[in-house]
Design an enzyme around this catalytic site. Sequence first.
Site: not given
Ligand code: BES
Ligand code: MN
Length: 506
Positions: A357, A282
């Site tokens: 997901r 991340k």
């Molecule tokens: N847990 C995150 C989403 C999230 C982001 C929750 C900020 C709360 C605050 C999720 O697992 C994630 O990383 N989603 C990605 C998806 C992408 C890689 C397609 C995102 O939202 O960037």
């Molecule tokens: Mn994630």
Amino acid sequence: MRLPQPQFALQAALKPQDIEKFDALAVAVQKDEDGLHFDSTGFSHAVITRLNLDAQAIVKSWPDYAAKSGEILELPIDGLGKVSRLYLVGVGKSGREELRRAGAALGRKVKGNGFTILVTSFSDGASSALRESVIAFVAALSISHYGFEIKSAGAKQKRAGNTFTVSGAISNEVARAQVLSDAIWNARDLIHTPSNIKNPEWMAQQAKALVRAAHSSSLTVSVKSGRQLAQFGGLRAVGNSAPIPGPRMIEVRYAPTGSKNWAHVVLVGKGITFDTGGISLKRPYDSMVAMKSDMAGSAAILAATCAMTKIKPKVRVTALMMCAENMVSGTAQRPSDVITQYGGTTVEVINTDAEGRLVLADGLAYADLELSPDYLIDVATLTGAASMGLGKQYAAMYTRDSKLAQTLSDVGERTSERVWHMPLVDDYAPALESDVADLVHTADKVKFSAGSVTAALFLEQFVGERRWVHLDIAGPGRSDVDSGEYIKGGTAFGARLLIEWLASFA
Ligand code: BES
Ligand code: MN
Ligand code: ZN
């Protein structure tokens, strides 16, 4: 650890001399062109006459006090027994959301001072129209006290718990408010716990402890781990990135005797105890700090399911908490891996940060294939994209059932956990196409954007013909501000929404 939770006591009848026993009194006030008004019905009348409260004198001394909802005037009191303070609590026009704001403001004002507080006139003579407002007020009073800290004995500030005595014939409303606020407290404890403590097995222990604490034969829990998860390819692919103890599926069931033919609601919660993003680490790194709350969906469905033993609606509820840690390690999945979800669907993993997901897909497929749900609802901090569109005040709700969407929207308004019906855009179906597997799990960003929609379309592949709702709570699941009912961090969004919706299966 949580700060002291406030207690509530009910007083059916109030004698004038009772007033002197409290540390503080709280009275609702409104202000309009004619001046300041106290609600002078019932018990507040006793308080007002006992204090000799003079609205005109107050207006004269504090001309700037507008009694807007949540605006509090704190007055010292002398010569009335134990009473040292009077809180005049502005309630605006006394609407439900105004009372919610007032309750949160009063809660914040007195948080930790250890007072016994008599609260009148927020509640006296509650008609059925006021029922929701009283629930909102009392719940906010409790929820706004929430705090969590892990401090060593020396650094700990002493904070005492408050007791609120509410008067009037509102025992049902107070009881409901306590069910709602207890659920929020319980879920927030899990969400605020740091991830070096809360691994998936810890989540299982917490679920068991909450089930035990409910003292009800209607509520049971079981946990799948290790080889029992052989078919749960998504949960394993994500969770095996972390060392011991590995992923868990925690199944909590509310099924009273005789409930066999009742409607069955299956809730599926994202339970990522920490989300590093995995190999697709991340970025920016700072954004990882918030990811201890990536199990907020699981916390909300657990708290809501446990609350059923107090409300006893005519519905069967099964909560599936899909718990795993998304780590960076030698056993982490790679971008381009192909995994097999529960039920046999193969999925090409593109970005390991789209882990939610994958664990949800197993839960949804398991529910569809094994549990015959009448309603299938998943709750997940799934995509940053959801909060890009809607901000932090609404969850993104996806469903093909517009009647159910309307129902949940209405419940959301009532509980202040609001949801916005989003479209499942069929034109984006090609986003799920993979060359090697049945599905690809993240859409090409450039071609499709709409990251919250394509995530929902992916999940829909696993729900069969079920009546399904997906709640993406990435926005409202966390607060950036310390105000009202919120402190910075997990909000436990979804717990109240689900409880009130499930309660409607009367
Ligand atoms: N847990 C995150 C989403 C999230 C982001 C929750 C900020 C709360 C605050 C999720 O697992 C994630 O990383 N989603 C990605 C998806 C992408 C890689 C397609 C995102 O939202 O960037
Ligand atoms: Mn994630
Ligand atoms: Zn995540």
